[in-house]
Design an enzyme around this catalytic site. Structure first.
Site, mmCIF file in Angstrom:
data_model
loop_
_atom_site.group_PDB
_atom_site.id
_atom_site.type_symbol
_atom_site.label_atom_id
_atom_site.label_comp_id
_atom_site.label_asym_id
_atom_site.label_seq_id
_atom_site.Cartn_x
_atom_site.Cartn_y
_atom_site.Cartn_z
ATOM 1 N N GLY A 46 24.280 24.631 3.947
ATOM 2 C CA GLY A 46 24.650 23.272 4.257
ATOM 3 C C GLY A 46 25.936 23.277 4.642
ATOM 4 O O GLY A 46 26.864 24.004 4.031
ATOM 5 N N GLN A 51 33.814 19.060 5.394
ATOM 6 C CA GLN A 51 34.405 20.365 5.120
ATOM 7 C C GLN A 51 34.920 21.115 6.678
ATOM 8 O O GLN A 51 35.696 22.205 6.581
ATOM 9 C CB GLN A 51 33.220 21.088 5.020
ATOM 10 C CG GLN A 51 32.772 20.988 3.270
ATOM 11 C CD GLN A 51 31.467 21.890 2.853
ATOM 12 O OE1 GLN A 51 30.377 21.303 3.232
ATOM 13 N NE2 GLN A 51 31.762 22.789 2.228
ATOM 14 N N CYS A 91 29.403 26.865 -2.359
ATOM 15 C CA CYS A 91 29.740 25.714 -1.539
ATOM 16 C C CYS A 91 30.618 26.627 -0.540
ATOM 17 O O CYS A 91 31.561 27.254 -0.924
ATOM 18 C CB CYS A 91 30.675 24.844 -2.277
ATOM 19 S SG CYS A 91 31.260 23.515 -1.375
ATOM 20 N N HIS A 133 23.832 18.055 -2.807
ATOM 21 C CA HIS A 133 25.228 18.601 -2.630
ATOM 22 C C HIS A 133 26.052 17.974 -1.221
ATOM 23 O O HIS A 133 27.170 17.841 -1.601
ATOM 24 C CB HIS A 133 25.145 20.288 -2.499
ATOM 25 C CG HIS A 133 26.290 21.108 -2.528
ATOM 26 N ND1 HIS A 133 26.662 21.883 -3.474
ATOM 27 C CD2 HIS A 133 27.234 21.043 -1.546
ATOM 28 C CE1 HIS A 133 27.964 22.162 -2.845
ATOM 29 N NE2 HIS A 133 28.096 21.952 -1.777
ATOM 30 N N GLU A 134 25.325 17.910 -0.279
ATOM 31 C CA GLU A 134 26.172 17.743 0.994
ATOM 32 C C GLU A 134 26.347 16.094 0.800
ATOM 33 O O GLU A 134 27.542 15.667 1.345
ATOM 34 C CB GLU A 134 25.173 17.911 2.230
ATOM 35 C CG GLU A 134 24.994 19.400 2.388
ATOM 36 C CD GLU A 134 26.211 20.237 2.175
ATOM 37 O OE1 GLU A 134 27.085 19.787 2.520
ATOM 38 O OE2 GLU A 134 25.789 21.560 1.738
HETATM 39 NI NI NI Z 1 29.613 22.238 -0.526
#
Ligand code: NI
Length: 165
Positions: A46, A51, A91, A133-134
């Site tokens: 993901g 990011q 992550c 999480h995303e």
């Molecule tokens: Ni992450």
């Protein structure tokens, strides 16, 4: 298509709140393609736009690596969450770091697809975890903020790398 630089732990952008996408145009679709390629190149399951340094509410997820297209969601929102499960989470912005995190194991998420059409995604287990999480990334929230205390570990090499988000 192009690989983009993944922002790492300590980069202040990871703490910022991403803005909703107002118009789904070719520029957004190009960003999504780049995110997808960057995620796969890093063996992640993901990635969120922040990011790769873009503060827009966009996520890409591929938990199966089964050759099917990744899930791409613009302006995703969790509309329902239930259950609870402990996940070993990583992550892409925290290479080789993992921790235990408790998340819902079933979620329903609404958003827009690459063509700007409303879509609803139902996620269970790993997909539910990845969606949470995303979406957290879009609000500047990181897994280390909600991890079970004392569970952060550093794992060398490729072990567990498939859990990177
Ligand atoms: Ni992450």
């Amino acid at each position: 298509m192009a690989l983009r630089e993944i922002r790492l732990e300590g980069d202040e952008i990871l703490r910022k709140k991403s803005r909703p996408v107002e118009v789904v145009d070719d520029k957004i679709r190009e960003l999504i393609k780049d995110m997808d390629e960057t995620m796969h190149a890093a063996n992640g399951v993901g990635i969120s736009a922040v990011q790769v340094g873009v503060l827009k509410r966009i996520i890409v997820i591929d938990v199966n690596y089964d050759g099917k297209p990744s899930i791409k969601l613009i302006n995703p929102e969790i509309v329902k969450a239930k259950g609870e499960e402990e996940f070993q989470e990583g992550c892409l912005s925290f290479p080789n770091k993992f921790a235990k995190v408790i998340r819902p194991n079933e979620v329903i998420v609404k958003g827009l697809d690459e063509n700007g059409k409303p879509v609803t995604i139902k996620g269970k287990d790993l997909l539910a975890e990845a969606l949470c999480h995303e979406i957290d990334h879009l609000d500047g929230r990181l897994f280390v903020d909600i991890m079970e205390p004392g569970t952060l570990e550093y794992i060398e090499d490729d072990q567990g790398k498939e859990n990177d988000k």
